[in-house]
Design an enzyme around this catalytic site. Structure first.
Site, PDB file in Angstrom:
ATOM      1  N   ASP A 127     -10.279  -3.701  -4.532  1.00 16.38           N
ATOM      2  CA  ASP A 127      -9.376  -2.723  -3.801  1.00 16.38           C
ATOM      3  C   ASP A 127      -9.608  -1.398  -4.581  1.00 16.38           C
ATOM      4  O   ASP A 127      -9.432  -1.277  -5.997  1.00 16.38           O
ATOM      5  CB  ASP A 127      -7.987  -3.347  -3.765  1.00 16.38           C
ATOM      6  CG  ASP A 127      -6.970  -2.089  -3.214  1.00 16.38           C
ATOM      7  OD1 ASP A 127      -7.391  -1.104  -2.821  1.00 16.38           O
ATOM      8  OD2 ASP A 127      -5.837  -2.641  -3.440  1.00 16.38           O
ATOM      9  N   HIS A 144      -8.068  -4.920  -0.499  1.00 19.12           N
ATOM     10  CA  HIS A 144      -6.842  -4.350  -0.184  1.00 19.12           C
ATOM     11  C   HIS A 144      -6.617  -4.843   1.264  1.00 19.12           C
ATOM     12  O   HIS A 144      -7.422  -5.014   2.143  1.00 19.12           O
ATOM     13  CB  HIS A 144      -7.221  -2.680  -0.216  1.00 19.12           C
ATOM     14  CG  HIS A 144      -5.734  -1.890   0.133  1.00 19.12           C
ATOM     15  ND1 HIS A 144      -5.096  -1.605  -0.831  1.00 19.12           N
ATOM     16  CD2 HIS A 144      -5.672  -1.527   1.277  1.00 19.12           C
ATOM     17  CE1 HIS A 144      -4.293  -0.837  -0.247  1.00 19.12           C
ATOM     18  NE2 HIS A 144      -4.314  -0.750   1.039  1.00 19.12           N
ATOM     19  N   SER A 199       1.049  -1.248   0.080  1.00 22.34           N
ATOM     20  CA  SER A 199      -0.019   0.037   0.142  1.00 22.34           C
ATOM     21  C   SER A 199       0.960   1.252   0.112  1.00 22.34           C
ATOM     22  O   SER A 199       1.778   1.538  -0.896  1.00 22.34           O
ATOM     23  CB  SER A 199      -1.029  -0.065   1.149  1.00 22.34           C
ATOM     24  OG  SER A 199      -1.933   0.943   1.236  1.00 22.34           O
TER      25      SER A 199
END
Length: 633
Positions: free
Chosen positions: A574, A604, A479
């Site tokens: 996501d 995610h 991320s």
């Protein structure tokens, strides 16, 4: 006969005064050559220690306009400085002039000169005359005429300079009026003016050309969901892609809102099709969605007709794209993740972002524990040691038979997360790829916005390279951490960080404009939300120019060629899916070896849902196996 009050009295062309300094110089030199013949009459300019001839009448010397002599070796220098008279019928009688005459390669026995002065008293140049023969003293009678003519030239110079300055101001104003302030491209006014001026030339010569129209598909959605600053960044990214892709000599304009226009100069239909294909690939690689139409110029329809035809073709492509999108098979969320999301929602664990930064950090630490399965036990690693690199806390994981080194950057929107939240991930990473893993507890926003975290990571990477010489060195992150890892890879490529063998980017954040379709289609209800990401970006990049930095706006970065081989993992449900896909495509297009591992049915953060979702564990092992292959000795 009395002239009518409404009818201007026109002066014959040959009687009209010179309106430019150049024309006035020609007139003065011509007049002096008639009334006082000399071997040379000239108007000169003094600049940067050089005396440059602007206009000359030179029957006695081979001196023409553009000739230069050092000002220090000029008789005019002594005249301007007042050390010698303006008129010398016999230069041998004036020591300063005599010394110059001895040094120059031409014969000079008579001299006349007077300065041309700017309004502020600064020297511009001179009016001067030379002759190889001595002259009679009657030559001094020309001094009033010489002074008058130099004064007139000074006045014309002042007027011409003022007019030139005004014209330049008008040209600047016109360019500004014809320029789109957001992108720096030509605007609609400039485009219309350009096509109007080109119409006559194209009709006269029959040159080929094609008009190309681009309409951005998602600008309204970006503006409505992320705000107009994000929309502006989306427009700027599109403009940058177009400017880098069009051919030299093509004309590009932003015509307002989400529309761009291009004139493919000298291009037939086949060449324009090739250009459009390049544009589509470049836009797709940059994560920009748009519909394109094009049409050839014809003498019959002109540019207005070509423009209308290109516009119709663009809207037809947009219609076909919408039909294709609505016919795609709906995706299916993994049932285990559906149950996990229901459980987190019922427990009040979502959304991620809370009322304050500190509350969000406390909440995320607790949430990181709840993401693990009930029977999950972190993997055992041979050695785990906490330490500090400079002022940056790190945790080093050393597995059995480690042959490589990986610097790991944790996720958490650049605002939350630490060494503990990602400890199980680092243990799994170290064992799976047989590498020493150095996890970085980099400084967090908003207290430390970009580039603080990237700078910390760079310092640790340099330290690790020195500590483990000779071992393959890589970076990894998830991320926001993947965003920092990608920035490290760019720094490494550019020589400001040590060389890398590989990079692992797990659902990376690459698009601060948040303009990708998945930001909207999966921006709510799947753990990470579009609202969360917008808040994280505001903390990390509080100033708009920070969000445009190529180490943040990775999709908008320049050439990616030469960065380390990459494994890019994305998740189907996501908000960041499409920007991760687009970054993998950009790397591949730049010639970088890329393994793209999609995550069907996943959300995610799946990399950290350890022991909770079998599909997530399976896909994590696949991702790590691909990464290990890049580091294998």
């Amino acid at each position: 006969m009395k002239a009518s009050a409404s009818t201007p009295v026109l002066v014959a062309p040959h009687l009209r005064p010179a309106r430019t300094f150049d024309a006035a110089c020609e007139s003065v030199v011509s007049y002096l050559a008639q009334v006082a013949p000399m071997g040379l009459w000239a108007v000169t300019r003094i600049v940067d220690g050089r005396q440059i001839v602007l206009t000359a009448d030179s029957p006695g010397y081979e001196i023409v306009a553009g000739a230069e002599i050092p000002y220090a070796a000029s008789m005019c220098r002594s005249m301007v400085g007042g050390q010698a008279p303006r008129i010398a019928p016999d230069v041998s009688a004036v020591p300063r002039y005599a010394a110059v005459a001895e040094a120059v390669p031409i014969t000079v026995n008579a001299y006349l000169g007077t300065p041309i002065v700017r309004p502020d008293g600064e020297l511009f140049g001179t009016v001067c005359g030379f002759d190889p023969r001595r002259q009679s003293d009657s030559m001094r009678e020309h001094q009033p005429l010489l002074d008058l003519l130099s004064s007139l030239l000074s006045a014309v110079l002042e007027a011409d300079t003022a007019a030139t300055a005004t014209q330049r101001e008008l040209e600047v104003a016109r360019r500004e009026a014809d320029t789109d302030t957001l992108t720096g491209l030509m605007n609609r006014r400039g485009w219309d003016r350009f096509l109007g001026a080109e119409e006559e030339r194209y009709r006269r010569f029959g040159d080929p050309a094609c008009v190309v129209v681009l309409d951005l598909d998602r600008l309204k959605i970006v503006n409505d969901t992320q705000g107009h600053e994000a929309g502006d960044r989306y427009i700027q990214r599109a403009a940058g892609v177009l400017a880098r892709t069009v051919r030299g000599g093509d004309v590009l304009a932003r015509l307002g809102g989400d529309e761009f226009g291009m004139l493919a100069v000298g291009a037939g239909v086949e060449q324009t099709v090739e250009l459009v294909e390049r544009l589509e690939k470049a836009l797709d690689a940059a994560g920009v969605s748009g519909s394109i139409g094009h049409a050839p110029y014809s003498v019959v329809a002109g540019f207005p007709g070509a423009w209308q035809a290109a516009d119709r073709a663009m809207y037809e492509q947009k219609r076909r794209r919408r039909e294709r999108d609505t016919s795609r098979r709906p995706m299916t969320l993994d049932p285990h993740f559906a149950a996990v999301l229901d459980r987190l929602t019922d427990a009040g664990a979502l959304p991620l972002v809370q009322d304050t930064t500190e509350a969000t950090r406390v909440h995320y630490r607790a949430l990181s524990m709840s993401r693990r399965g009930p029977d999950f036990v972190p993997e055992t690693v041979v050695d785990v040691t906490d330490g500090v690199v400079g002022t940056v806390p790190v945790r080093t994981y050393t597995p059995q038979d480690a042959h490589a080194v990986v610097v790991f950057l944790h996720g958490g929107g650049w605002v939350v997360g630490d060494l503990d939240t990602h400890d199980p991930v680092c243990r799994r990473l170290a064992n799976a790829v047989s590498a020493v893993v150095v996890a970085v507890d980099y400084r967090l926003a908003p207290e430390h916005p970009f580039p603080a975290g990237l700078d910390d990571a760079t310092a640790v990477l340099r330290h690790v390279a020195d500590r483990y010489p000779g071992r393959p060195l890589a970076v990894a992150g998830d991320s926001a951490g993947a965003s920092i890892a990608a920035g490290l890879a760019l720094r490494s490529r550019d020589g400001s960080a040590p060389p890398l063998a590989a990079q692992l980017l797990v659902y990376p954040a690459t698009d601060p404009s948040m303009a990708q379709p998945s930001t909207t289609t999966h921006g709510e209800g799947y753990f990470l939300t579009a609202h969360d990401m917008a808040w994280f970006y505001r903390q990390y990049t509080p100033e708009p120019e920070l969000a445009r930095h190529p180490h943040v706006d990775l999709l908008g970065a320049g050439d990616l060629a030469g960065v380390a081989p990459a494994v890019v993992a994305t998740a189907e449900f996501d908000p960041l899916r499409d920007e991760g896909d687009a970054y993998a495509a950009r790397l591949r297009a730049a010639g970088v070896p890329v393994t793209h591992v999609p995550g069907p049915g996943l959300i995610h953060g799946y990399f950290a849902f350890l022991g909770a979702v079998p599909a997530a564990d399976d896909r994590s092992r696949e991702v790590l196996a691909a990464f290990a292959a890049l580091l294998r000795p």
